[in-house]
Enzyme design. Structure first.
Site, PDB file in Angstrom:
ATOM      1  N   GLU A 100      37.465  25.832  37.829  1.00 55.93           N
ATOM      2  CA  GLU A 100      36.640  26.339  38.923  1.00 55.93           C
ATOM      3  C   GLU A 100      35.739  27.488  38.464  1.00 55.93           C
ATOM      4  OE1 GLU A 100      38.751  25.245  42.981  1.00 55.93           O
ATOM      5  OE2 GLU A 100      39.798  26.881  42.010  1.00 55.93           O
ATOM      6  N   CYS A 113      31.659  34.039  38.376  1.00 53.40           N
ATOM      7  CA  CYS A 113      33.012  34.199  37.849  1.00 53.40           C
ATOM      8  C   CYS A 113      33.371  32.919  37.098  1.00 53.40           C
ATOM      9  CB  CYS A 113      33.943  34.458  39.033  1.00 53.40           C
ATOM     10  SG  CYS A 113      35.649  34.616  38.548  1.00 53.40           S
ATOM     11  N   CYS A 120      46.699  28.338  32.746  1.00 50.14           N
ATOM     12  CA  CYS A 120      46.914  29.598  32.034  1.00 50.14           C
ATOM     13  C   CYS A 120      48.310  29.558  31.429  1.00 50.14           C
ATOM     14  CB  CYS A 120      46.795  30.776  33.012  1.00 50.14           C
ATOM     15  SG  CYS A 120      46.788  32.388  32.198  1.00 50.14           S
ATOM     16  N   CYS A 124      51.637  35.319  35.687  1.00 52.44           N
ATOM     17  CA  CYS A 124      51.669  36.485  36.576  1.00 52.44           C
ATOM     18  C   CYS A 124      52.079  35.986  37.956  1.00 52.44           C
ATOM     19  CB  CYS A 124      50.292  37.138  36.631  1.00 52.44           C
ATOM     20  SG  CYS A 124      49.679  37.541  34.986  1.00 52.44           S
ATOM     21  N   CYS A 127      49.603  35.315  40.974  1.00 51.23           N
ATOM     22  CA  CYS A 127      48.366  34.570  40.703  1.00 51.23           C
ATOM     23  C   CYS A 127      48.568  33.062  40.862  1.00 51.23           C
ATOM     24  CB  CYS A 127      47.889  34.896  39.294  1.00 51.23           C
ATOM     25  SG  CYS A 127      46.459  33.923  38.794  1.00 51.23           S
ATOM     26  N   GLY A 176      42.474  31.321  33.659  1.00 50.94           N
ATOM     27  CA  GLY A 176      42.808  31.463  32.246  1.00 50.94           C
ATOM     28  C   GLY A 176      42.681  32.870  31.714  1.00 50.94           C
ATOM     29  N   GLU A 177      43.204  33.062  30.517  1.00 45.88           N
ATOM     30  CA  GLU A 177      43.176  34.368  29.851  1.00 45.88           C
ATOM     31  C   GLU A 177      42.123  34.288  28.728  1.00 45.88           C
ATOM     32  OE1 GLU A 177      44.307  37.624  29.917  1.00 45.88           O
ATOM     33  OE2 GLU A 177      43.019  37.568  28.154  1.00 45.88           O
ATOM     34  N   SER A 208      37.765  40.148  31.708  1.00 46.60           N
ATOM     35  CA  SER A 208      39.013  40.665  32.269  1.00 46.60           C
ATOM     36  C   SER A 208      40.202  40.084  31.518  1.00 46.60           C
ATOM     37  CB  SER A 208      39.106  40.276  33.750  1.00 46.60           C
ATOM     38  OG  SER A 208      40.373  40.622  34.267  1.00 46.60           O
ATOM     39  N   SER A 230      43.728  43.984  33.757  1.00 43.57           N
ATOM     40  CA  SER A 230      44.577  43.768  34.923  1.00 43.57           C
ATOM     41  C   SER A 230      45.827  44.614  34.749  1.00 43.57           C
ATOM     42  CB  SER A 230      44.952  42.283  35.027  1.00 43.57           C
ATOM     43  OG  SER A 230      43.793  41.528  35.218  1.00 43.57           O
ATOM     44  N   LEU A 231      45.820  45.786  35.352  1.00 45.55           N
ATOM     45  CA  LEU A 231      46.913  46.736  35.124  1.00 45.55           C
ATOM     46  C   LEU A 231      48.040  46.502  36.127  1.00 45.55           C
ATOM     47  CD1 LEU A 231      47.633  49.028  33.250  1.00 45.55           C
ATOM     48  CD2 LEU A 231      46.444  50.606  34.772  1.00 45.55           C
ATOM     49  N   HIS A 232      47.733  46.687  37.387  1.00 45.34           N
ATOM     50  CA  HIS A 232      48.595  46.283  38.506  1.00 45.34           C
ATOM     51  C   HIS A 232      49.915  47.035  38.654  1.00 45.34           C
ATOM     52  CE1 HIS A 232      45.619  43.265  38.896  1.00 45.34           C
ATOM     53  NE2 HIS A 232      46.145  42.350  38.125  1.00 45.34           N
ATOM     54  N   ASN A 307      45.278  38.549  47.517  1.00 44.51           N
ATOM     55  CA  ASN A 307      44.816  37.346  48.218  1.00 44.51           C
ATOM     56  C   ASN A 307      45.939  36.324  48.230  1.00 44.51           C
ATOM     57  OD1 ASN A 307      42.029  38.080  48.711  1.00 44.51           O
ATOM     58  ND2 ASN A 307      41.796  38.004  46.485  1.00 44.51           N
ATOM     59  N   CYS A 350      39.785  36.314  44.170  1.00 48.42           N
ATOM     60  CA  CYS A 350      40.556  36.599  42.949  1.00 48.42           C
ATOM     61  C   CYS A 350      41.947  36.007  43.043  1.00 48.42           C
ATOM     62  CB  CYS A 350      40.778  38.093  42.801  1.00 48.42           C
ATOM     63  SG  CYS A 350      39.320  39.014  42.539  1.00 48.42           S
TER      64      CYS A 350
HETATM   65  N1  SAH Z   1      43.417  36.195  33.154  1.00 50.21           N
HETATM   66  C1  SAH Z   1      42.565  37.301  33.316  1.00 50.21           C
HETATM   67  C2  SAH Z   1      41.329  37.013  34.152  1.00 50.21           C
HETATM   68  C3  SAH Z   1      41.492  36.186  35.378  1.00 50.21           C
HETATM   69  S1  SAH Z   1      42.293  36.827  36.806  1.00 50.21           S
HETATM   70  C4  SAH Z   1      43.321  38.469  33.882  1.00 50.21           C
HETATM   71  O1  SAH Z   1      44.431  38.283  34.309  1.00 50.21           O
HETATM   72  O2  SAH Z   1      42.773  39.567  33.868  1.00 50.21           O
HETATM   73  C5  SAH Z   1      41.103  37.900  37.613  1.00 50.21           C
HETATM   74  C6  SAH Z   1      41.759  39.048  38.387  1.00 50.21           C
HETATM   75  O3  SAH Z   1      42.359  38.604  39.622  1.00 50.21           O
HETATM   76  C7  SAH Z   1      42.851  39.715  37.604  1.00 50.21           C
HETATM   77  O4  SAH Z   1      42.781  41.105  37.722  1.00 50.21           O
HETATM   78  C8  SAH Z   1      44.095  39.195  38.306  1.00 50.21           C
HETATM   79  O5  SAH Z   1      45.198  40.005  38.082  1.00 50.21           O
HETATM   80  C9  SAH Z   1      43.640  39.192  39.741  1.00 50.21           C
HETATM   81  N2  SAH Z   1      44.486  38.390  40.626  1.00 50.21           N
HETATM   82  C10 SAH Z   1      45.284  37.349  40.286  1.00 50.21           C
HETATM   83  N3  SAH Z   1      45.899  36.864  41.385  1.00 50.21           N
HETATM   84  C11 SAH Z   1      45.471  37.583  42.443  1.00 50.21           C
HETATM   85  C12 SAH Z   1      45.701  37.516  43.847  1.00 50.21           C
HETATM   86  N4  SAH Z   1      46.491  36.598  44.373  1.00 50.21           N
HETATM   87  N5  SAH Z   1      45.087  38.412  44.640  1.00 50.21           N
HETATM   88  C13 SAH Z   1      44.250  39.333  44.117  1.00 50.21           C
HETATM   89  N6  SAH Z   1      43.944  39.415  42.798  1.00 50.21           N
HETATM   90  C14 SAH Z   1      44.560  38.555  41.959  1.00 50.21           C
HETATM   91 FE1  SF4 Z   2      46.600  33.981  33.910  1.00 50.29          FE
HETATM   92 FE2  SF4 Z   2      45.102  36.104  34.684  1.00 50.29          FE
HETATM   93 FE3  SF4 Z   2      46.396  34.573  36.497  1.00 50.29          FE
HETATM   94 FE4  SF4 Z   2      47.788  36.160  34.891  1.00 50.29          FE
HETATM   95  S1  SF4 Z   2      46.292  36.819  36.455  1.00 50.29           S
HETATM   96  S2  SF4 Z   2      48.299  34.021  35.380  1.00 50.29           S
HETATM   97  S3  SF4 Z   2      46.594  36.043  33.000  1.00 50.29           S
HETATM   98  S4  SF4 Z   2      44.729  33.924  35.146  1.00 50.29           S
END
Ligand code: SAH
Ligand code: SF4
Length: 384
Positions: A100, A113, A120, A124, A127, A176-177, A208, A230-232, A307, A350
């Protein structure tokens, strides 16, 4: 429309070749090197999708091109537009795999984006993409092709001046990463940045990463693009529970890589993305710990309201909690905007992206949940 070659077609795509590879392909057809330059401009400045449209190339050269190559664009399997104008495409590649791509329009500009992998390898827990197994890396053609196809959709060819672009930025924040597919991402971004084609500057591109520490330096050195991490979570226990990659590359190493990211300065800060998960990472103590953690890194925060997606195990923090978290960071001298969710109605926000190509089985998802629970149990035990 010209799509990436189906498996039965042995012709190869020209989109996605580096400049020197394109030169080699042209030489292999017995043509002079300036033809490569012409082809480059037709593909990346004019956006030509067919060799037949490249009117200043001789008929014999065009015939040779048709015999050996295709221009090469992803096909669009589905296009959806959100009530807020966000547009999402399900792109389909030559082998039938799909990924996508999302365009998030602002008033007179907007970010595309882009996905770097189908699925992936990482898992996480918040996600949606993470519930899908890695199918494969996307090729450089498929990565740059996503941006070109998005521009087709808005008729943004030939490449306009910088200030007149609607599709003005790229964020590598799709599926993906990107740092686990760095070579293809790098080739694609070098094509996008080249002056005589798409000509999108490195300051308009943000990559990212979930924190693939060994590749971070290379990203700054070879591409010089903006870095988002992506620190979180502000501590290893919390982060490992929601992002298993933290067990491999803990926060100490991640912060060291950020401190030495080439090109980072107060004028060009690293973005720390922070998804707001109710009861998980959103307390005042978390905010305090976060500010201590990032000391010495030229950075800003981007707070992302979680989200939800079907079956997601978390809830978004309350609006008031998100606001007071942002206020604490602001008081601490950090920029900390709250990202407005875009395209939620079409699952384009996201972390909501996912294709139906490959799913993890219920058993695998249960196993993954068990690992995370165990980490939590360890944490609680340690706190006693
Ligand atoms: N794999 C990479 C880039 C893709 S994710 C990464 O993890 O950075 C893009 C962003 O969306 C990242 O910061 C990810 O942590 C965040 N993200 C993933 N799932 C989410 C969700 N359900 N709600 C909000 N942000 C989310
Ligand atoms: Fe993969 Fe990024 Fe989603 Fe983590 S947040 S599962 S690294 S796409």
């Amino acid at each position: 429309m010209d799509t990436l070659a189906p498996p039965t077609d042995t012709r190869t795509a020209l989109v996605g070749l580096s400049r020197s590879e394109l030169g080699e392909a042209v030489a292999a057809m017995g043509e002079k090197s300036f033809r490569a330059k012409q082809l480059w401009q037709w593909m990346y400045h004019r956006g030509a999708r067919e060799f037949a449209d490249m009117t200043d190339l001789s008929k014999t050269f065009r015939a040779k091109l048709e015999d050996h190559h295709i221009v090469g664009r992803p096909a669009i399997a589905r296009e959806q537009t959100s009530t807020d104008g966000t547009r999402k495409w399900l792109m389909q590649f030559g082998d039938g795999q799909k990924a996508e791509t999302v365009f998030i329009p602002e008033d007179d500009r907007g970010a595309v984006c882009i996905s770097s992998q189908v699925g992936c390898t990482l898992t996480c827990r918040f996600c949606h993409t993470g519930t899908q197994r890695l199918v494969r890396n996307l090729t450089s053609a498929e990565i740059v092709g996503q941006f070109m196809t998005a521009r087709d959709s808005y008729g943004e060819w030939p490449t306009p001046n910088d200030e007149r672009r609607l599709l003005s930025n790229i964020v590598l924040m799709g599926m993906g990463e990107p740092l686990y597919n760095f070579d293809n991402v790098a080739t694609a971004m070098k094509i996008v940045m080249a002056d005589d084609g798409i000509a999108l500057g490195k300051r308009r591109i943000t990559l990212s990463t979930s924190g693939v520490v060994p590749e971070i330096h290379r990203c700054g050195e070879e591409l010089g693009v903006n870095l988002a991490v992506s620190l979180h979570a502000p501590d290893d226990d919390t982060r490992s529970a929601i992002m298993p990659i933290n067990k491999k590359y803990p926060l100490k190493d991640l912060m060291a890589a950020c401190r030495s990211y080439p090109g980072a300065s107060n004028a060009r800060r690293i973005t720390f993305e922070y998804v707001m998960l109710k009861g998980m990472n959103d307390t005042p103590a978390h905010a305090q710990a976060l500010m201590r953690l990032v000391r010495g890194v030229p950075c800003k925060f981007n707070l992302i309201p979680f989200n939800p997606w079907p079956g997601s195990p978390y809830e978004c923090s309350d609006a008031a909690t998100v606001q007071s978290f942002a206020d604490m960071l602001l008081d601490g001298g950090f920029s900390a905007p709250i990202r407005t969710p875009r395209g939620r109605d079409i699952l384009a926000a996201c972390g909501q992206l996912k294709t139906d190509s490959e799913k993890l089985s219920a058993k695998e998802l249960r196993e993954r949940a068990a690992v995370a629970e165990q980490t939590w149990a360890e944490k609680e035990a340690a706190a006693l």
